[in-house]
Scaffold this active site. Structure first.
Site, PDB file in Angstrom:
ATOM      1  N   SER A  81       0.861  -1.183   0.000  1.00  0.00           N
ATOM      2  CA  SER A  81       0.000   0.000   0.000  1.00  0.00           C
ATOM      3  C   SER A  81       0.898   1.233   0.000  1.00  0.00           C
ATOM      4  O   SER A  81       1.851   1.324   0.765  1.00  0.00           O
ATOM      5  CB  SER A  81      -0.935  -0.021   1.202  1.00  0.00           C
ATOM      6  OG  SER A  81      -0.225   0.079   2.408  1.00  0.00           O
ATOM      7  N   ASP A 134      -5.026  -1.415   7.335  1.00  0.00           N
ATOM      8  CA  ASP A 134      -5.694  -2.576   7.935  1.00  0.00           C
ATOM      9  C   ASP A 134      -7.018  -2.856   7.212  1.00  0.00           C
ATOM     10  O   ASP A 134      -7.358  -4.013   6.951  1.00  0.00           O
ATOM     11  CB  ASP A 134      -5.945  -2.323   9.422  1.00  0.00           C
ATOM     12  CG  ASP A 134      -4.662  -1.937  10.156  1.00  0.00           C
ATOM     13  OD1 ASP A 134      -3.581  -2.414   9.761  1.00  0.00           O
ATOM     14  OD2 ASP A 134      -4.745  -1.142  11.111  1.00  0.00           O
TER      15      ASP A 134
HETATM   16  N1  LIG Z   1      -3.978  10.245   1.501  1.00  0.00           N
HETATM   17  C1  LIG Z   1      -4.646   9.248   0.904  1.00  0.00           C
HETATM   18  N2  LIG Z   1      -5.407   9.490  -0.183  1.00  0.00           N
HETATM   19  C2  LIG Z   1      -6.065   8.498  -0.802  1.00  0.00           C
HETATM   20  N3  LIG Z   1      -6.037   7.214  -0.434  1.00  0.00           N
HETATM   21  C3  LIG Z   1      -5.291   6.899   0.630  1.00  0.00           C
HETATM   22  C4  LIG Z   1      -4.561   7.890   1.360  1.00  0.00           C
HETATM   23  N4  LIG Z   1      -3.925   7.287   2.380  1.00  0.00           N
HETATM   24  C5  LIG Z   1      -4.244   5.972   2.298  1.00  0.00           C
HETATM   25  N5  LIG Z   1      -5.060   5.731   1.241  1.00  0.00           N
HETATM   26  C6  LIG Z   1      -5.636   4.431   0.838  1.00  0.00           C
HETATM   27  O1  LIG Z   1      -5.482   3.485   1.895  1.00  0.00           O
HETATM   28  C7  LIG Z   1      -4.510   2.480   1.542  1.00  0.00           C
HETATM   29  C8  LIG Z   1      -3.677   2.115   2.741  1.00  0.00           C
HETATM   30  O2  LIG Z   1      -2.972   3.246   3.211  1.00  0.00           O
HETATM   31  P1  LIG Z   1      -1.451   3.212   3.690  1.00  0.00           P
HETATM   32  O3  LIG Z   1      -0.576   2.791   2.581  1.00  0.00           O
HETATM   33  O4  LIG Z   1      -1.207   4.535   4.318  1.00  0.00           O
HETATM   34  O5  LIG Z   1      -1.507   2.037   4.758  1.00  0.00           O
HETATM   35  P2  LIG Z   1      -0.729   1.815   6.138  1.00  0.00           P
HETATM   36  O6  LIG Z   1       0.431   2.757   6.240  1.00  0.00           O
HETATM   37  O7  LIG Z   1      -0.462   0.373   6.253  1.00  0.00           O
HETATM   38  O8  LIG Z   1      -1.843   2.235   7.194  1.00  0.00           O
HETATM   39  P3  LIG Z   1      -2.174   1.647   8.655  1.00  0.00           P
HETATM   40  O9  LIG Z   1      -1.052   0.718   9.024  1.00  0.00           O
HETATM   41  O10 LIG Z   1      -2.297   2.857   9.526  1.00  0.00           O
HETATM   42  O11 LIG Z   1      -3.483   0.943   8.551  1.00  0.00           O
HETATM   43  C9  LIG Z   1      -3.730   3.119   0.394  1.00  0.00           C
HETATM   44  O12 LIG Z   1      -3.097   2.169  -0.424  1.00  0.00           O
HETATM   45  C10 LIG Z   1      -4.834   3.868  -0.337  1.00  0.00           C
HETATM   46  O13 LIG Z   1      -5.654   2.970  -1.071  1.00  0.00           O
HETATM   47 MG   LIG Z   2      -0.026  -0.709   8.030  1.00  0.00          MG
END
Ligand SMILES: Nc1ncnc2c1ncn2[C@@H]1O[C@H](COP(=O)(O)OP(=O)(O)OP(=O)(O)O)[C@@H](O)[C@H]1O
Ligand SMILES: [Mg+2]
Length: 315
Positions: A220, A252
């Site tokens: 992600s 998540d």
């Molecule tokens: N600023 C944003 N704008 C649009 N979509 C977003 C954004 N942030 C997250 N997403 C969506 O959510 C998905 C997961 O976010 P991210 O990559 O930040 O996961 P993460 O860092 O593992 O989060 P966490 O561990 O807090 O759950 C992204 O791939 C996207 O689809």
């Molecule tokens: Mg995460």
């Protein structure tokens, strides 16, 4: 059924404050308590989608008992493993402009016998699960190889396993060939030991983790969407998001969406993207329900935008 494992769960207490003033007695205008921890977040999203889910977690003290009760209220079966220590409480302070200040406790130390109890709790339910999702950091007392052991035992029991962790715990588990890993951009960069500037560099990093053992990498990339890299090649997915309210737990939610949609292939990637996009448009770590999902705004393609710069490059 999707089984989740959260080795370091928490009670998440949130206080809303009119202002955050250091050194003062602050009066909260509202407060709430939610079940927390990354595997528990996945269970919350799976339950919100209307599927059955069981959460395995060490639970101790009155905090652990309250966490078990809250899980039940969320439609999650708690498979609590009793521990001598007390489940931690994490505190979030919310200011009127939405700024979050978090205080996370280290959490209790897990003994060798308690760690074995967690593995037993997973094994007892392995045959009845479609996926086992192991998420989050390891508490004190569990060695970095603990997830590797869990992957190995789950595979022997015939279960498929998804792993969302970072650092040494992720790296050590690769050799046991987890079926899915879900790093974010920062975790992906850390695992390959170099910064990632473009989507293409993220694809290369995901391929490297496959070469080191991961069967499928769901990476992600925050606002830049998601990558699915497996034996059949690479797919890119993204969705239109009008306004981001909170990205807490978006990863998540994505993993939950991916697994609930089968955990393989472009349709599961589309579900992961739809869940991430919906999650960021909801407040706090609220997980999307089917009514929040907009699959029509999701695109998935094998035509990867390799040169596109990542807007959130890892440090
Ligand atoms: N600023 C944003 N704008 C649009 N979509 C977003 C954004 N942030 C997250 N997403 C969506 O959510 C998905 C997961 O976010 P991210 O990559 O930040 O996961 P993460 O860092 O593992 O989060 P966490 O561990 O807090 O759950 C992204 O791939 C996207 O689809
Ligand atoms: Mg995460």
């Amino acid at each position: 059924m999707i089984l989740t494992v959260t080795p370091n769960p928490s009670l998440d207490r949130t206080y809303e404050l009119p202002a955050l003033t250091r050194g003062a007695v602050l009066r909260a205008t509202a407060d709430r308590v939610d079940p927390g921890g990354k595997g528990i977040n996945v269970s919350r999203a799976v339950a919100a989608a209307g599927h059955r889910t069981v959460a395995v977690a060490p639970l101790g003290g009155p905090e652990g008992a309250l966490l078990a009760r809250l899980l039940g209220e969320h439609g999650i079966e708690a498979a609590g493993v009793p521990i001598a220590g007390s489940t931690r409480i994490n505190v979030t302070l919310v200011e009127p402009d939405g700024t979050l200040t978090k205080v996370n406790a280290a959490g209790p130390e897990i003994t060798a016998a308690e760690a074995e109890g967690l593995l037993d709790a997973v094994r007892a339910r392995s045959a009845a699960t479609d996926w086992i999702a192991c998420c989050g950091s390891l508490p004190r007392g569990l060695p970095p190889e603990w997830y590797a052991e869990l992957v190995a035992r789950s595979h022997r029991a015939g279960a498929r396993i998804a792993l969302d962790t970072s650092g040494a715990a992720l790296v050590a588990a690769l050799r046991e060939r987890p079926d899915v890993i879900k790093p974010n951009a920062e975790e992906l960069a850390e695992a390959v030991g170099r910064p990632l500037a473009t989507v293409g560099e993220a694809v290369k990093a995901a391929e490297e983790l496959r070469a080191r053992g991961a069967r499928c990498v769901l990476a992600s990339l925050g606002a830049d969407g998601q990558l699915l890299v497996d034996g059949s090649g690479a797919h890119f997915g993204s969705a239109r998001v009008d306004a981001v309210r909170s990205n807490v737990g978006a990863g998540d939610a994505s993993l939950a969406g991916f697994l609930a949609a089968g955990g393989t292939g472009p349709a599961a990637l589309a579900a992961a993207v739809a869940h991430g996009a919906a999650a960021v448009q909801l407040p706090g770590s609220v997980m999307p329900t089917p009514a929040d999902l907009d699959l029509s705004s999701v695109i998935t393609t094998t035509d990867i935008p390799m040169d596109r710069a990542l807007t959130e490059p890892a440090p």
